[in-house]
Scaffold this motif. Structure first.
Motif, PDB file in Angstrom:
ATOM      1  N   PRO A 189     126.017 101.349  62.130  1.00  0.00           N
ATOM      2  CA  PRO A 189     126.283 102.692  61.601  1.00  0.00           C
ATOM      3  C   PRO A 189     126.400 103.748  62.695  1.00  0.00           C
ATOM      4  CG  PRO A 189     124.669 101.592  60.230  1.00  0.00           C
ATOM      5  CD  PRO A 189     124.863 100.719  61.437  1.00  0.00           C
ATOM      6  N   GLN A 190     125.563 103.655  63.743  1.00  0.00           N
ATOM      7  CA  GLN A 190     125.676 104.598  64.849  1.00  0.00           C
ATOM      8  C   GLN A 190     127.036 104.471  65.529  1.00  0.00           C
ATOM      9  OE1 GLN A 190     122.227 103.333  67.062  1.00  0.00           O
ATOM     10  NE2 GLN A 190     121.041 105.136  66.484  1.00  0.00           N
ATOM     11  N   ALA A 191     127.435 103.236  65.774  1.00  0.00           N
ATOM     12  CA  ALA A 191     128.718 103.003  66.436  1.00  0.00           C
ATOM     13  C   ALA A 191     129.877 103.505  65.575  1.00  0.00           C
ATOM     14  CB  ALA A 191     128.893 101.517  66.738  1.00  0.00           C
ATOM     15  N   LEU A 192     129.779 103.303  64.268  1.00  0.00           N
ATOM     16  CA  LEU A 192     130.837 103.758  63.375  1.00  0.00           C
ATOM     17  C   LEU A 192     130.955 105.275  63.407  1.00  0.00           C
ATOM     18  CD1 LEU A 192     133.003 103.090  61.289  1.00  0.00           C
ATOM     19  CD2 LEU A 192     131.216 103.152  59.528  1.00  0.00           C
ATOM     20  N   ALA A 193     129.822 105.983  63.485  1.00  0.00           N
ATOM     21  CA  ALA A 193     129.851 107.443  63.550  1.00  0.00           C
ATOM     22  C   ALA A 193     130.554 107.918  64.827  1.00  0.00           C
ATOM     23  CB  ALA A 193     128.431 108.002  63.485  1.00  0.00           C
ATOM     24  N   ILE A 194     130.298 107.232  65.949  1.00  0.00           N
ATOM     25  CA  ILE A 194     130.947 107.594  67.205  1.00  0.00           C
ATOM     26  C   ILE A 194     132.445 107.327  67.118  1.00  0.00           C
ATOM     27  CG2 ILE A 194     131.117 107.004  69.654  1.00  0.00           C
ATOM     28  CD1 ILE A 194     128.104 106.427  69.582  1.00  0.00           C
ATOM     29  N   ALA A 195     132.822 106.186  66.550  1.00  0.00           N
ATOM     30  CA  ALA A 195     134.235 105.853  66.407  1.00  0.00           C
ATOM     31  C   ALA A 195     134.938 106.848  65.487  1.00  0.00           C
ATOM     32  CB  ALA A 195     134.384 104.434  65.877  1.00  0.00           C
ATOM     33  N   ALA A 196     134.269 107.242  64.396  1.00  0.00           N
ATOM     34  CA  ALA A 196     134.870 108.204  63.471  1.00  0.00           C
ATOM     35  C   ALA A 196     135.078 109.552  64.137  1.00  0.00           C
ATOM     36  CB  ALA A 196     133.991 108.356  62.233  1.00  0.00           C
ATOM     37  N   ALA A 197     134.136 109.951  65.000  1.00  0.00           N
ATOM     38  CA  ALA A 197     134.295 111.214  65.732  1.00  0.00           C
ATOM     39  C   ALA A 197     135.498 111.134  66.665  1.00  0.00           C
ATOM     40  CB  ALA A 197     133.029 111.528  66.520  1.00  0.00           C
ATOM     41  N   ALA A 198     135.686 109.993  67.324  1.00  0.00           N
ATOM     42  CA  ALA A 198     136.847 109.823  68.210  1.00  0.00           C
ATOM     43  C   ALA A 198     138.145 109.852  67.411  1.00  0.00           C
ATOM     44  CB  ALA A 198     136.722 108.513  68.979  1.00  0.00           C
ATOM     45  N   HIS A 199     138.119 109.282  66.199  1.00  0.00           N
ATOM     46  CA  HIS A 199     139.299 109.321  65.332  1.00  0.00           C
ATOM     47  C   HIS A 199     139.608 110.766  64.936  1.00  0.00           C
ATOM     48  CE1 HIS A 199     142.032 107.963  62.062  1.00  0.00           C
ATOM     49  NE2 HIS A 199     141.505 108.980  61.392  1.00  0.00           N
ATOM     50  N   ALA A 200     138.575 111.520  64.560  1.00  0.00           N
ATOM     51  CA  ALA A 200     138.780 112.911  64.151  1.00  0.00           C
ATOM     52  C   ALA A 200     139.321 113.753  65.301  1.00  0.00           C
ATOM     53  CB  ALA A 200     137.469 113.505  63.641  1.00  0.00           C
TER      54      ALA A 200
ATOM     55  N   ILE B 127     141.581 108.104  69.130  1.00  0.00           N
ATOM     56  CA  ILE B 127     142.040 106.816  68.613  1.00  0.00           C
ATOM     57  C   ILE B 127     142.562 107.035  67.194  1.00  0.00           C
ATOM     58  CG2 ILE B 127     140.473 105.387  69.982  1.00  0.00           C
ATOM     59  CD1 ILE B 127     138.633 105.225  67.530  1.00  0.00           C
ATOM     60  N   THR B 128     143.269 106.031  66.698  1.00  0.00           N
ATOM     61  CA  THR B 128     143.687 106.016  65.299  1.00  0.00           C
ATOM     62  C   THR B 128     143.118 104.761  64.665  1.00  0.00           C
ATOM     63  OG1 THR B 128     145.736 107.197  65.808  1.00  0.00           O
ATOM     64  CG2 THR B 128     145.632 106.007  63.712  1.00  0.00           C
ATOM     65  N   MET B 129     142.105 104.940  63.822  1.00  0.00           N
ATOM     66  CA  MET B 129     141.425 103.809  63.205  1.00  0.00           C
ATOM     67  C   MET B 129     142.131 103.354  61.938  1.00  0.00           C
ATOM     68  SD  MET B 129     137.352 104.764  63.510  1.00  0.00           S
ATOM     69  CE  MET B 129     136.966 103.574  62.204  1.00  0.00           C
ATOM     70  N   THR B 130     142.084 102.040  61.701  1.00  0.00           N
ATOM     71  CA  THR B 130     142.552 101.455  60.445  1.00  0.00           C
ATOM     72  C   THR B 130     141.475 100.486  59.947  1.00  0.00           C
ATOM     73  OG1 THR B 130     144.847 101.563  61.221  1.00  0.00           O
ATOM     74  CG2 THR B 130     144.381 100.152  59.321  1.00  0.00           C
ATOM     75  N   PRO B 131     140.908 100.748  58.757  1.00  0.00           N
ATOM     76  CA  PRO B 131     141.180 101.877  57.877  1.00  0.00           C
ATOM     77  C   PRO B 131     140.623 103.180  58.442  1.00  0.00           C
ATOM     78  CG  PRO B 131     139.335 100.602  57.042  1.00  0.00           C
ATOM     79  CD  PRO B 131     139.873  99.824  58.206  1.00  0.00           C
ATOM     80  N   ALA B 132     141.255 104.281  58.059  1.00  0.00           N
ATOM     81  CA  ALA B 132     140.807 105.583  58.539  1.00  0.00           C
ATOM     82  C   ALA B 132     139.434 105.906  57.962  1.00  0.00           C
ATOM     83  CB  ALA B 132     141.809 106.658  58.132  1.00  0.00           C
TER      84      ALA B 132
ATOM     85  N   LEU C  61     134.891 100.016  74.227  1.00  0.00           N
ATOM     86  CA  LEU C  61     136.255 100.236  74.702  1.00  0.00           C
ATOM     87  C   LEU C  61     136.550 101.722  74.887  1.00  0.00           C
ATOM     88  CD1 LEU C  61     138.158  97.620  72.507  1.00  0.00           C
ATOM     89  CD2 LEU C  61     137.515  97.410  74.916  1.00  0.00           C
ATOM     90  N   LEU C  62     136.027 102.565  73.991  1.00  0.00           N
ATOM     91  CA  LEU C  62     136.167 104.017  74.159  1.00  0.00           C
ATOM     92  C   LEU C  62     135.574 104.460  75.494  1.00  0.00           C
ATOM     93  CD1 LEU C  62     135.188 105.213  70.570  1.00  0.00           C
ATOM     94  CD2 LEU C  62     137.320 105.825  71.734  1.00  0.00           C
ATOM     95  N   ARG C  63     134.389 103.968  75.774  1.00  0.00           N
ATOM     96  CA  ARG C  63     133.717 104.354  77.006  1.00  0.00           C
ATOM     97  C   ARG C  63     134.389 103.722  78.227  1.00  0.00           C
ATOM     98  NH1 ARG C  63     127.480 103.732  74.681  1.00  0.00           N
ATOM     99  NH2 ARG C  63     127.565 105.606  73.358  1.00  0.00           N
ATOM    100  N   LEU C  64     134.898 102.499  78.083  1.00  0.00           N
ATOM    101  CA  LEU C  64     135.616 101.861  79.182  1.00  0.00           C
ATOM    102  C   LEU C  64     136.854 102.660  79.555  1.00  0.00           C
ATOM    103  CD1 LEU C  64     136.277  99.475  81.094  1.00  0.00           C
ATOM    104  CD2 LEU C  64     137.427  98.390  79.145  1.00  0.00           C
ATOM    105  N   ALA C  65     137.653 103.036  78.553  1.00  0.00           N
ATOM    106  CA  ALA C  65     138.868 103.787  78.828  1.00  0.00           C
ATOM    107  C   ALA C  65     138.541 105.113  79.509  1.00  0.00           C
ATOM    108  CB  ALA C  65     139.641 104.026  77.528  1.00  0.00           C
ATOM    109  N   ASP C  66     137.513 105.800  79.028  1.00  0.00           N
ATOM    110  CA  ASP C  66     137.121 107.073  79.631  1.00  0.00           C
ATOM    111  C   ASP C  66     136.650 106.863  81.065  1.00  0.00           C
ATOM    112  OD1 ASP C  66     136.276 109.986  79.448  1.00  0.00           O
ATOM    113  OD2 ASP C  66     134.345 109.048  79.847  1.00  0.00           O
TER     114      ASP C  66
END
Length: 504
Positions: free
Chosen positions: A247-258, A262-267, A332-337
């Motif tokens: 759940p923590q990771a999903l919140a971080i990913a959702a913030a990056a999508h917003a 990134i563009t998440m699927t499903p959004a 991967l978000l942190r790697l790219a950054d």
């Protein structure tokens, strides 16, 4: 010997660092004691970047420590410079910062210290305010002096207008995290764009994230929870991707999508409080081929010395990243950054990131691993391509059995502690040496290192010691299999979670 400086003396972690090898400070550590070392480095002329003394021993701190030790010739037991604060380093810092502080003028309290302003934190924890200021406001910190007065101290020179602005941001952050957040939240919404345009915001990626969230902040009936989430994304105590709950990771990913990173699927779908209600955190998620300014491309272990289109030619192809474990996505978000900021990387080349379709029934199939083949980018206005195969795995190695004899084409079979071959390679490209060393340090700080469960209990490994991060200099030899260094001469493997399958 006990530490002598006013800053370090009596701090348990630093006193232990001065006498115990196991208590060394290194990449991935965090806490107030790390901030004390960071502040000393800055005061002694080292550059900690815009994060300043944020209490997190990350890439900027590693570079500052390496620079400090290089200037003073502080070597480790192997005779090399490393980015670790050990007994010799803490002793040198202790001596120098004590001498430095003895030269500072004593403030008698009759006038305000330069570039300072009183800030009432209203009971909000100091680190929470620093989390935003330290990353968005270029090293500005909030601190409490000996008389209990809370003030801002700028990590870089700024004019009076900038100082006033940052003091206002500190007050607004404190209020927005307090019992009555609405007025302060509105003030913060108005001030952050000014911070972004003030010239002190030198992390445009983070500032972009902040500004992208402003409409959400303005639309929320209560901004405290969303602001807390924002603080967690852009700084604040750092939790490695491997140790995040899903759940923590999903919140971080959702913030990056917003934020459009990134563009998440499903959004992701958020409820009125800003919590992610869909997708389920245990379900795999997919993204496109880009994370911010970095594009991911796949290549069949190609040799870049051969023309594209030929057999084993280096011809990377853009691909979406599918069926990812959300913790891996954060990695991967942190790697790219990391690679973009540290090396100007614009492309990451790989032979395995996506899950589900991968034929291997292990962490790869579950979308928890990456096999990184190469990097492409621009450094010092010069385009470059680095591959693990050509710029690391094919380079010669020292003859450990007979050190005076010529170097060998590669390590002989057999498991044993090794060394990073590029360290002692006379003609090694210094840029490649640094990039791969920092890449390894990143993976050991975010991905699985030595433990199969959450919570890294040992200091992060270094190249040549046992780890789940596989590469050309891994100590484990297993010819003819997919497990040893022989199978990783052309890529770096990193994973989140144990080898094999893992329950959702």
């Amino acid at each position: 010997m006990a530490l002598q400086s006013v800053r370090f003396a009596g701090v348990p972690e630093l006193e232990a660092c001065a006498v115990d090898h196991a208590a060394h400070l290194l990449h991935g550590h965090s806490g107030p004691h790390v901030a004390l070392v960071q502040e000393a480095l800055v005061d002694l002329g080292e550059d900690l970047g815009a994060g300043g003394a944020d209490g997190v021993y990350g890439d900027d701190t590693s570079r500052a420590v390496t620079s400090y030790k290089t200037a003073r010739g502080i070597l480790n037991a192997s005779g090399a410079i490393d980015p670790v604060v050990g007994k010799l380093t803490i002793a040198a810092l202790d001596d120098e910062i004590a001498e430095h502080d003895a030269t500072l003028p004593v403030h008698d309290g009759s006038t305000s210290p330069p570039d300072a302003g009183a800030v009432d934190l209203a009971g909000v924890p100091e680190p929470a305010v620093n989390a935003l200021l330290g990353r968005v406001a270029a090293g500005t910190v909030v601190e409490v002096d000996a008389e209990g007065v809370t003030s801002t101290r700028l990590g870089t020179a700024a004019d009076a207008g900038t100082t006033e602005l940052l003091v206002g941001v500190a007050r607004a952050v404190a209020g927005a995290l307090g019992a009555d957040p609405e007025p302060s939240r509105s003030a913060l919404v108005g001030m952050l764009p000014q911070v972004a345009g003030s010239g002190v915001a030198v992390f445009p990626d983070v500032v972009g994230t902040v500004l992208a969230r402003l409409p959400l902040l303005a639309a929320m009936p209560v901004g405290a929870s969303l602001l807390g989430d924002l603080l967690a994304q852009v700084s604040s105590p750092h939790v490695p991707a491997r140790d995040l709950t899903k759940p923590q990771a999903l919140a971080i990913a959702a913030a990056a999508h917003a934020a459009g990173v990134i563009t998440m699927t499903p959004a992701p779908v958020l409820d009125a409080s800003g919590a992610v209600v869909s997708p389920v955190a245990t379900d795999p998620v997919s993204i496109g081929s880009t994370i911010g300014p970095v594009t991911f491309r796949t290549v069949a272990f190609g040799d870049r010395s051969r023309p594209p289109g030929t057999r084993m030619g280096y011809d990377p192809v853009t691909t979406s990243l599918l069926a990812l474990d959300v913790r891996h996505l954060v990695g991967l978000l942190r790697l790219a950054d990391h690679v973009h900021r540290s090396g100007g990387v614009t492309e990451i080349h790989h032979v395995g990131i996506s899950g589900a379709r991968d034929p291997r029934g292990d962490c790869h199939r579950q979308g928890r691993a990456i096999d990184l083949v190469g990097l492409r980018g621009v450094a010092a206005d010069t385009p470059y391509t680095l591959t693990v195969l050509n710029d690391w795995g094919r380079r010669s190695v020292p003859n450990l059995a007979h050190p005076t004899r010529p170097r060998l084409p590669d390590w002989p079979p057999g498991s044993r502690p090794l060394e990073y071959r590029l360290t002692s390679l006379p003609d090694a490209d210094g840029f490649a040496r640094r990039v791969f060393a920092e890449l390894y340090a990143f993976f050991t700080s975010e991905y699985q290192d030595r433990t199969a469960g959450p919570g890294q209990t040992e200091p992060a490994s270094v190249i040549g010691t046992s780890s789940f991060v596989m590469h050309p200099d891994h100590p484990t030899s297993s010819p003819g299999t997919k497990h040893g260094r022989e199978a990783h001469a052309n890529h770096v493997h990193a994973q989140i979670g144990p080898t094999g399958t893992q329950a959702p």
